[in-house]
Design a protein around this motif. Structure first.
Motif, PDB file in Angstrom:
ATOM      1  N   THR A 122      31.134  39.759  35.906  1.00 46.59           N
ATOM      2  CA  THR A 122      31.005  40.730  37.002  1.00 46.59           C
ATOM      3  C   THR A 122      30.293  41.986  36.501  1.00 46.59           C
ATOM      4  O   THR A 122      29.361  42.494  37.145  1.00 46.59           O
ATOM      5  CB  THR A 122      32.394  41.114  37.551  1.00 46.59           C
ATOM      6  OG1 THR A 122      33.016  39.956  38.118  1.00 46.59           O
ATOM      7  CG2 THR A 122      32.268  42.189  38.625  1.00 46.59           C
ATOM      8  N   LEU A 142      38.734  45.302  46.362  1.00 47.15           N
ATOM      9  CA  LEU A 142      38.989  43.994  45.759  1.00 47.15           C
ATOM     10  C   LEU A 142      40.436  43.830  45.290  1.00 47.15           C
ATOM     11  O   LEU A 142      40.787  42.789  44.724  1.00 47.15           O
ATOM     12  CB  LEU A 142      38.049  43.784  44.564  1.00 47.15           C
ATOM     13  CG  LEU A 142      36.558  43.720  44.910  1.00 47.15           C
ATOM     14  CD1 LEU A 142      35.715  43.782  43.642  1.00 47.15           C
ATOM     15  CD2 LEU A 142      36.242  42.456  45.700  1.00 47.15           C
ATOM     16  N   LEU A 163      42.001  45.366  42.847  1.00 46.16           N
ATOM     17  CA  LEU A 163      42.066  45.346  41.383  1.00 46.16           C
ATOM     18  C   LEU A 163      42.651  46.662  40.899  1.00 46.16           C
ATOM     19  O   LEU A 163      42.614  47.669  41.616  1.00 46.16           O
ATOM     20  CB  LEU A 163      40.663  45.169  40.788  1.00 46.16           C
ATOM     21  CG  LEU A 163      39.957  43.830  40.996  1.00 46.16           C
ATOM     22  CD1 LEU A 163      38.504  43.940  40.536  1.00 46.16           C
ATOM     23  CD2 LEU A 163      40.671  42.721  40.260  1.00 46.16           C
ATOM     24  N   SER A 204      34.243  33.980  42.941  1.00 47.59           N
ATOM     25  CA  SER A 204      34.854  35.292  42.701  1.00 47.59           C
ATOM     26  C   SER A 204      33.884  36.228  41.989  1.00 47.59           C
ATOM     27  O   SER A 204      33.790  37.413  42.325  1.00 47.59           O
ATOM     28  CB  SER A 204      36.120  35.137  41.846  1.00 47.59           C
ATOM     29  OG  SER A 204      37.103  34.387  42.530  1.00 47.59           O
ATOM     30  N   PHE A 246      30.973  45.534  43.626  1.00 45.76           N
ATOM     31  CA  PHE A 246      30.826  46.591  42.630  1.00 45.76           C
ATOM     32  C   PHE A 246      29.419  47.189  42.664  1.00 45.76           C
ATOM     33  O   PHE A 246      29.251  48.414  42.571  1.00 45.76           O
ATOM     34  CB  PHE A 246      31.134  46.066  41.223  1.00 45.76           C
ATOM     35  CG  PHE A 246      32.573  46.219  40.834  1.00 45.76           C
ATOM     36  CD1 PHE A 246      33.077  47.460  40.473  1.00 45.76           C
ATOM     37  CD2 PHE A 246      33.433  45.133  40.825  1.00 45.76           C
ATOM     38  CE1 PHE A 246      34.403  47.623  40.119  1.00 45.76           C
ATOM     39  CE2 PHE A 246      34.769  45.274  40.475  1.00 45.76           C
ATOM     40  CZ  PHE A 246      35.263  46.522  40.125  1.00 45.76           C
ATOM     41  N   ALA A 281      37.372  48.779  43.334  1.00 35.92           N
ATOM     42  CA  ALA A 281      38.673  48.273  42.889  1.00 35.92           C
ATOM     43  C   ALA A 281      39.667  48.227  44.037  1.00 35.92           C
ATOM     44  O   ALA A 281      40.442  47.270  44.163  1.00 35.92           O
ATOM     45  CB  ALA A 281      39.212  49.159  41.757  1.00 35.92           C
ATOM     46  N   GLY A 305      38.428  48.829  37.682  1.00 36.05           N
ATOM     47  CA  GLY A 305      37.248  49.241  38.431  1.00 36.05           C
ATOM     48  C   GLY A 305      36.450  50.295  37.696  1.00 36.05           C
ATOM     49  O   GLY A 305      35.209  50.267  37.680  1.00 36.05           O
ATOM     50  N   ASN A 343      26.591  43.170  37.672  1.00 33.82           N
ATOM     51  CA  ASN A 343      26.544  44.491  38.306  1.00 33.82           C
ATOM     52  C   ASN A 343      25.473  45.359  37.652  1.00 33.82           C
ATOM     53  O   ASN A 343      24.662  46.000  38.338  1.00 33.82           O
ATOM     54  CB  ASN A 343      27.915  45.162  38.192  1.00 33.82           C
ATOM     55  CG  ASN A 343      27.923  46.583  38.720  1.00 33.82           C
ATOM     56  OD1 ASN A 343      27.452  46.850  39.819  1.00 33.82           O
ATOM     57  ND2 ASN A 343      28.446  47.505  37.943  1.00 33.82           N
ATOM     58  N   TYR A 399      32.793  39.778  43.488  1.00 31.37           N
ATOM     59  CA  TYR A 399      33.080  40.975  42.697  1.00 31.37           C
ATOM     60  C   TYR A 399      31.795  41.730  42.360  1.00 31.37           C
ATOM     61  O   TYR A 399      31.721  42.958  42.493  1.00 31.37           O
ATOM     62  CB  TYR A 399      33.807  40.603  41.402  1.00 31.37           C
ATOM     63  CG  TYR A 399      35.261  40.240  41.547  1.00 31.37           C
ATOM     64  CD1 TYR A 399      35.841  40.046  42.802  1.00 31.37           C
ATOM     65  CD2 TYR A 399      36.084  40.092  40.439  1.00 31.37           C
ATOM     66  CE1 TYR A 399      37.177  39.709  42.939  1.00 31.37           C
ATOM     67  CE2 TYR A 399      37.431  39.763  40.564  1.00 31.37           C
ATOM     68  CZ  TYR A 399      37.966  39.573  41.817  1.00 31.37           C
ATOM     69  OH  TYR A 399      39.294  39.240  41.941  1.00 31.37           O
ATOM     70  N   SER A 400      30.787  40.993  41.887  1.00 30.68           N
ATOM     71  CA  SER A 400      29.525  41.620  41.498  1.00 30.68           C
ATOM     72  C   SER A 400      28.877  42.318  42.686  1.00 30.68           C
ATOM     73  O   SER A 400      28.374  43.449  42.566  1.00 30.68           O
ATOM     74  CB  SER A 400      28.558  40.580  40.921  1.00 30.68           C
ATOM     75  OG  SER A 400      29.104  39.934  39.797  1.00 30.68           O
ATOM     76  N   LEU A 456      35.599  38.883  34.813  1.00 28.61           N
ATOM     77  CA  LEU A 456      35.257  40.299  34.907  1.00 28.61           C
ATOM     78  C   LEU A 456      34.092  40.653  33.983  1.00 28.61           C
ATOM     79  O   LEU A 456      33.304  41.552  34.282  1.00 28.61           O
ATOM     80  CB  LEU A 456      36.475  41.161  34.581  1.00 28.61           C
ATOM     81  CG  LEU A 456      37.526  41.244  35.694  1.00 28.61           C
ATOM     82  CD1 LEU A 456      38.755  42.017  35.220  1.00 28.61           C
ATOM     83  CD2 LEU A 456      36.949  41.900  36.942  1.00 28.61           C
TER      84      LEU A 456
END
Length: 300
Positions: free
Chosen positions: A224, A189, A191, A60, A68, A186, A196, A228, A64-65, A221
Motif C-alpha cells: 500500500t 479504512l 485503520l 485490499s 491513501f 486511516a 495511517g 501510494n 488501500y492504495s 500495508l
C-alpha cells in the motif's frame, strides 16, 4: 521504538560521514542504490505472493492504495494551490521543452517490474523464500547507508538549506498535509491513526516506505505504501507540464522527495534553473524526514 529508529538512522548517519567528490564514484553509488532498490522490491514481491487469500489481499491493497493516494495527494494539492494563489512564486526562467511525458512514466513504471517478477517467482514452491525478510532487512541497511552518502555528496550545506525559504515552505506544507491526509485515510479504512500516519509519511520515496511498512506490518500495508508513493511520482510527472508555468510551488511540492532526483531534471527544464535550489532542499529534507517519521509512527 528507539532501537527501530537507531537501526534506520545509524546507516544513514554513517553514510553521511562519507563525502564523495569523484564523478565516477558518485555514478557507481547511484547505480548501486538502484540495484538494491530492485533487489528489495523483488523480495517484497516474493513476500506478497506468500500471503493467504491472495485474491482478497490484492483487492485490499488496491483499495488501500487508492484511498491513501486520494487523501494524501489531494490534501497536498489543495494546500499547495492555496499558498500558490496567496503568495505566488513568479520568477523569470529559462524554461526548456519538457521531455516526453510517456517516456518519463515508462521510466517510473520500470521499478514495478522487480515487484511483479518477485511476485511471480514467489508463486513457485522454492525453499529460499523463508529468508526473504532477512534479505530485505540486510538490503535495507545497505540502501540507507548509500542514501547517507548521497545526501552528504549532494553539495547542500545547512546554511543553504535554512536560507531557501521556498524549499522549506513546500517541505512543511507537504509534510503536514500528507499526515493530515493519512489520518483521514486511516479513519475511512478503519485503520489505527498511527498506521495511517506511517503510510502517509513516505512523501514519494516508494522504495523505503514500502520496505519499512513491510517489515513492520507485512506485505499488504508495505505494498500500500509502495503504490501510494509510486502514484505520487506518476501523477507529478503527468501534472508538471500543465502546472509549472503558473503554479510553481504546487508543481514542486507535489513531487515530494523525488524533487531531488527523479523529477529534478523535469522541474529544471520546465521551470528554469531557479527551480533547482528549492527542489534539492525539499527533496533533501523530505528524504531525511521519511525514515524518522515512519519509524516513530511504526513503533509508538
Amino acid at each position: 521504538m528507539y532501537s527501530g529508529l537507531l537501526i534506520v538512522l545509524l546507516p544513514i548517519f554513517i553514510g553521511y560521514l562519507i563525502k564523495l567528490k569523484q564523478r565516477k564514484l558518485l555514478d557507481f553509488i547511484n547505480k548501486l542504490l538502484g540495484l538494491f532498490v530492485y533487489i528489495i522490491l523483488f523480495f517484497m514481491g516474493i513476500s506478497l505472493a506468500q500471503l493467504d487469500d491472495l485474491g482478497g489481499n490484492l483487492q485490499s491493497i488496491m483499495i488501500y492504495s487508492g484511498v491513501f493516494f486520494a487523501c494524501t495527494f489531494g490534501c497536498n494539492f489543495i494546500a499547495l494551490m492555496v499558498f500558490d494563489v496567496i503568495r505566488p512564486w513568479k520568477e523569470s526562467n529559462n524554461a526548456e521543452a519538457l521531455p516526453s511525458t510517456l517516456k518519463m512514466i515508462l521510466e517510473s513504471l520500470q521499478i514495478c517490474i522487480s515487484l511483479v517478477a518477485g511476485f511471480l517467482v514467489g508463486l513457485l514452491p522454492l525453499p529460499f523464500f523463508e529468508y526473504a525478510s532477512k534479505v530485505i532487512e540486510v538490503a535495507l541497511i545497505i540502501l540507507l547507508f548509500i542514501v547517507g552518502i548521497q545526501l552528504r555528496s549532494s553539495g547542500m550545506t545547512i546554511k543553504q538549506i535554512l536560507l531557501n525559504k521556498i524549499g522549506l515552505m513546500t517541505t512543511v506544507i507537504v509534510a503536514i498535509t500528507a499526515l493530515i491526509g493519512g489520518t483521514i485515510a486511516a479513519v475511512i479504512l478503519d485503520l489505527p491513526v498511527k498506521t495511517g500516519l506511517a503510510v502517509s509519511s513516505g512523501f514519494g520515496w516508494y522504495s523505503l516506505s514500502g520496505i519499512l511498512l513491510t517489515e513492520a506490518h507485512g506485505p499488504i500495508l508495505g505494498s500500500t505504501a509502495f503504490f501510494n508513493d509510486l502514484l505520487r511520482e506518476l501523477f507529478a510527472v503527468l501534472l508538471i507540464p500543465s502546472l509549472i508555468r503558473r503554479y510553481r510551488m504546487t508543481t514542486l511540492g507535489l513531487c515530494g522527495a523525488t524533487s531531488m532526483d527523479f523529477t529534478l531534471p523535469i522541474l529544471q527544464k520546465g521551470g528554469g534553473v531557479s527551480m533547482v535550489p528549492p527542489a534539492i532542499v525539499q527533496g533533501f529534507l523530505l528524504s531525511l524526514l521519511v525514515p524518522i517519521l515512519m519509524t516513530l509512527f511504526l513503533h509508538i
